[in-house]
Write a protein that holds these residues in place. Structure first.
Motif, PDB file in Angstrom:
ATOM      1  N   CYS A 172       4.298   9.776  -7.999  1.00 48.37           N
ATOM      2  CA  CYS A 172       3.355   8.547  -7.297  1.00 48.37           C
ATOM      3  C   CYS A 172       2.724   7.811  -8.514  1.00 48.37           C
ATOM      4  O   CYS A 172       2.629   6.482  -8.400  1.00 48.37           O
ATOM      5  N   VAL A 190      -0.256  -3.829  -5.741  1.00 45.67           N
ATOM      6  CA  VAL A 190       0.393  -2.552  -5.509  1.00 45.67           C
ATOM      7  C   VAL A 190      -0.884  -1.775  -5.650  1.00 45.67           C
ATOM      8  O   VAL A 190      -1.294  -1.493  -6.760  1.00 45.67           O
ATOM      9  N   ASN A 244       0.824  -1.257  -0.053  1.00 37.64           N
ATOM     10  CA  ASN A 244      -0.003   0.052  -0.057  1.00 37.64           C
ATOM     11  C   ASN A 244       0.699   1.353   0.029  1.00 37.64           C
ATOM     12  O   ASN A 244       1.581   1.627   1.103  1.00 37.64           O
ATOM     13  N   LEU A 245       0.902   1.757  -1.228  1.00 36.58           N
ATOM     14  CA  LEU A 245       1.877   3.153  -1.179  1.00 36.58           C
ATOM     15  C   LEU A 245       0.788   4.439  -0.867  1.00 36.58           C
ATOM     16  O   LEU A 245      -0.265   4.362  -0.831  1.00 36.58           O
ATOM     17  N   GLU A 288       3.979   3.845  -8.805  1.00 42.46           N
ATOM     18  CA  GLU A 288       2.991   2.840  -8.898  1.00 42.46           C
ATOM     19  C   GLU A 288       3.088   2.002 -10.130  1.00 42.46           C
ATOM     20  O   GLU A 288       3.140   0.720 -10.080  1.00 42.46           O
ATOM     21  N   THR A 289       2.944   2.614 -11.398  1.00 47.63           N
ATOM     22  CA  THR A 289       3.001   1.760 -12.435  1.00 47.63           C
ATOM     23  C   THR A 289       4.254   0.932 -12.574  1.00 47.63           C
ATOM     24  O   THR A 289       4.104  -0.411 -12.944  1.00 47.63           O
ATOM     25  N   HIS A 294      -2.115   2.500  -4.541  1.00 50.01           N
ATOM     26  CA  HIS A 294      -1.616   3.743  -4.074  1.00 50.01           C
ATOM     27  C   HIS A 294      -3.081   4.226  -3.627  1.00 50.01           C
ATOM     28  O   HIS A 294      -3.715   4.738  -4.367  1.00 50.01           O
ATOM     29  N   ARG A 351      -2.447  -8.642  -8.342  1.00 53.59           N
ATOM     30  CA  ARG A 351      -2.461  -7.167  -8.432  1.00 53.59           C
ATOM     31  C   ARG A 351      -4.068  -6.961  -8.066  1.00 53.59           C
ATOM     32  O   ARG A 351      -5.020  -7.668  -8.102  1.00 53.59           O
TER      33      ARG A 351
END
Length: 424
Positions: free
Chosen positions: A144, A159, A135-136, A148-149, A161, A337
Motif C-alpha cells: 500500500c 490520491v 481513494n485507495l 500510493e507513493t 489511502h 493532491r
C-alpha cells in the motif's frame, strides 16, 4: 438463532429490493429529440472539442469534478484479510454510500484483480482521467505504501489511502483533545503504538508532523519493540527504529502517556494499563474487538481517557469523520493532491469542532440528553451536521495555501478561520 438472523438481515439488505447499494442517475433533461441531440450526437461533439483543446474543461463539462474512484485489490478487507477483489465489492459500495450520504461526492467503486503493485498502479493510472480523485482502500502493507507513493507521483489528482491517512487524521484529532484534557502536551508525550501496518505508520508520521518527538515514539510489531538493533525491518518500520533497551509491550507501557492500538484483539492486559503513568490516554482501535475492552481498562484505573473503533462506546475513532469531507474540500478547489498540510488542517478542524456545543440533532441520534467536550467526548459524532462546514473549508484553504489547488477558495465556503485548539 440471533446470529443467523443478523447474518440473514445483512444479506437481505444487500440483495433486496435490487442487488447492491448503488445506482447511476441522469442529471440532465432527457425527454425530447432535441435533448437527445444535445446529450449525444451531434451536440456532444462540442464539449469533446473543448476538452481536447483544454483538458481543464473536463471539470466544466463532465462529472469528473465530483467523481472519485474507490479502488482496491481486496488484499486487506476490513478484518477479513485477503478476500480477493470481487469479494471486496460490498465494502467498496458501502464506502461509496458514505461518500455520497455525508458529502455528496459521487463514486465509482473499482475492484482490480491485481496483487502485483506494478499491475495495480498501471491499471489505476490508465483509468485516472475519469476521476477527480482516487481513494485507495483495503490494500495490504507494505504494497500500500509503494502503490500510493507511485500514484501520487504519476497523477495530477488527489490520491488518498484512507486506511493510512484517514485513520491518522482522526487519531490525531482525538489524541490532541485527550492530551489537553489530561493536562499533557503532544510535544512531551511518550507514545506507544502497537501495530506497524498502514494505519500505525501513517498515524505516527502525522503525529510527528504535528509536534510529537521521534525519541518519544515506540512502535511495536509482532516481535516487540522496533529498535535500531533489529535487522528485519521494512523501510517503513525502520523510520521508527529507536536506540532503546525496551523490548516488550510491558517494557514500553511503563513510561507510556499514550497507547495507540492498531493491531489485534486482547493484546493488552490490565496490568499493562496499571503500569502506565498518571492520566494516560488509551486508544484501543482494533475492530471489532479492541486490544483491551473499555470495561477492563476502566476497571484497572479511573484516570484514563479511552477511545475505541466501535460505535457502542464513547469516543469512536471513525474514518467517516474524515474521508468524505476531505475529498469534498479537495474536489471543490480541484486539488492536484492531498498533502500533509491538508491532513493537519482536517485534524485541527475536527479537534475544534469537538469543543463546540453539541446540537440537538446529535443528541437525538445518540439518544442522549447531554453531550459535551470532555473525557467521553473528544471527537465529534459522525452525525454532526457541521462536519461539512468545518472540514472541507479547512482542507480547501490548506490546498490553496500550499499551491496544489487549481482554483481559489470557494466563495460559497465559510471564511477559513479554524484555529488550532489548545494553542495560543
Amino acid at each position: 438463532m440471533a446470529e443467523y438472523s443478523r447474518k440473514q438481515e445483512a444479506l437481505d439488505y444487500h440483495e433486496f429490493p435490487q442487488p447492491g447499494k448503488l445506482a447511476i442517475s441522469v442529471t440532465k433533461p432527457f425527454t425530447t429529440y432535441e435533448e437527445l441531440s444535445l446529450a449525444y450526437s451531434p451536440g456532444v461533439a462540442e464539449p469533446v472539442k473543448a476538452i481536447a483543446a483544454n483538458p481543464e474543461d473536463a471539470f466544466r463539462y463532465t462529472s469528473r469534478g465530483n467523481l472519485i474512484a474507490v479502488i482496491t485489490n481486496g488484499t486487506a478487507v476490513l478484518g477479513l484479510g485477503n478476500t480477493g477483489a470481487l469479494a471486496s465489492k460490498p465494502v467498496m459500495e458501502g464506502k461509496a454510500v458514505l461518500f455520497k450520504k455525508f458529502a455528496d461526492v459521487n463514486v465509482f467503486d473499482i475492484e482490480v484483480d491485481a496483487d502485483n503493485p506494478d499491475d495495480f498502479v498501471d491499471t489505476v493510472a490508465r483509468i485516472a482521467p475519469t476521476f477527480g480523485g482516487i481513494n485507495l482502500e483495503d490494500i495490504a502493507a507494505p504494497h500500500c505504501f509503494e502503490i500510493e507513493t507511485r500514484l501520487i507521483e504519476r497523477l495530477d489528482i488527489p490520491v488518498f489511502h484512507d486506511d493510512q491517512h484517514g485513520t491518522a487524521i482522526i487519531v490525531a484529532a482525538g489524541l490532541k483533545n485527550a492530551l489537553d484534557l489530561q493536562g499533557k502536551r503532544l510535544e512531551d508525550a511518550v507514545i506507544v503504538c502497537m501495530g506497524a501496518g498502514a494505519a500505525g505508520v501513517a498515524s505516527m508520521k502525522l503525529l510527528l508532523e504535528m509536534g510529537a518527538k521521534l525519541d518519544n515514539v515506540f512502535m511495536l510489531d509482532r516481535k516487540g519493540v522496533i529498535h535500531s538493533d533489529r535487522d528485519d525491518l521494512t523501510p517503513q518500520k525502520a523510520e521508527f527504529a529507536t536506540r532503546t533497551n525496551l523490548r516488550t509491550v510491558d517494557d514500553a507501557m511503563r513510561n507510556a502517556d499514550v497507547f495507540i492500538g492498531l493491531s489485534g484483539p486482547d493484546t493488552v492486559t490490565q496490568d499493562m494499563i496499571r503500569a502506565m503513568p498518571p492520566r494516560p490516554v488509551v486508544f484501543a482501535l482494533s475492530n471489532p474487538n479492541p486490544e483491551i475492552s473499555p470495561e477492563l481498562a476502566m476497571a484497572a484505573r479511573d484516570d484514563l481517557i479511552m477511545a475505541t473503533g466501535r460505535s457502542d462506546y464513547p469516543n469512536q475513532i471513525n474514518n467517516v469523520l474524515g474521508f468524505p469531507y476531505i475529498f469534498r474540500g479537495a474536489l471543490d478547489v480541484r486539488a492536484r493532491r492531498i498533502n500533509t498540510t491538508m491532513h493537519i488542517a482536517a485534524a485541527n478542524a475536527l479537534q475544534a469542532l469537538a469543543r463546540e456545543p453539541v446540537p440537538t440533532s446529535v443528541l437525538e441520534a445518540h439518544d442522549q440528553t447531554s453531550m459535551a467536550f470532555g473525557p467521553e467526548y473528544i471527537i465529534p459524532s459522525p452525525f454532526d451536521p457541521r462536519l461539512i462546514d468545518f472540514i472541507p473549508a479547512a482542507v480547501a484553504a490548506a490546498a490553496v495555501e500550499t499551491g496544489v489547488a487549481r482554483t481559489g477558495y470557494p466563495k460559497h465556503y465559510p471564511q477559513p478561520a479554524v484555529a488550532t485548539p489548545g494553542t495560543d
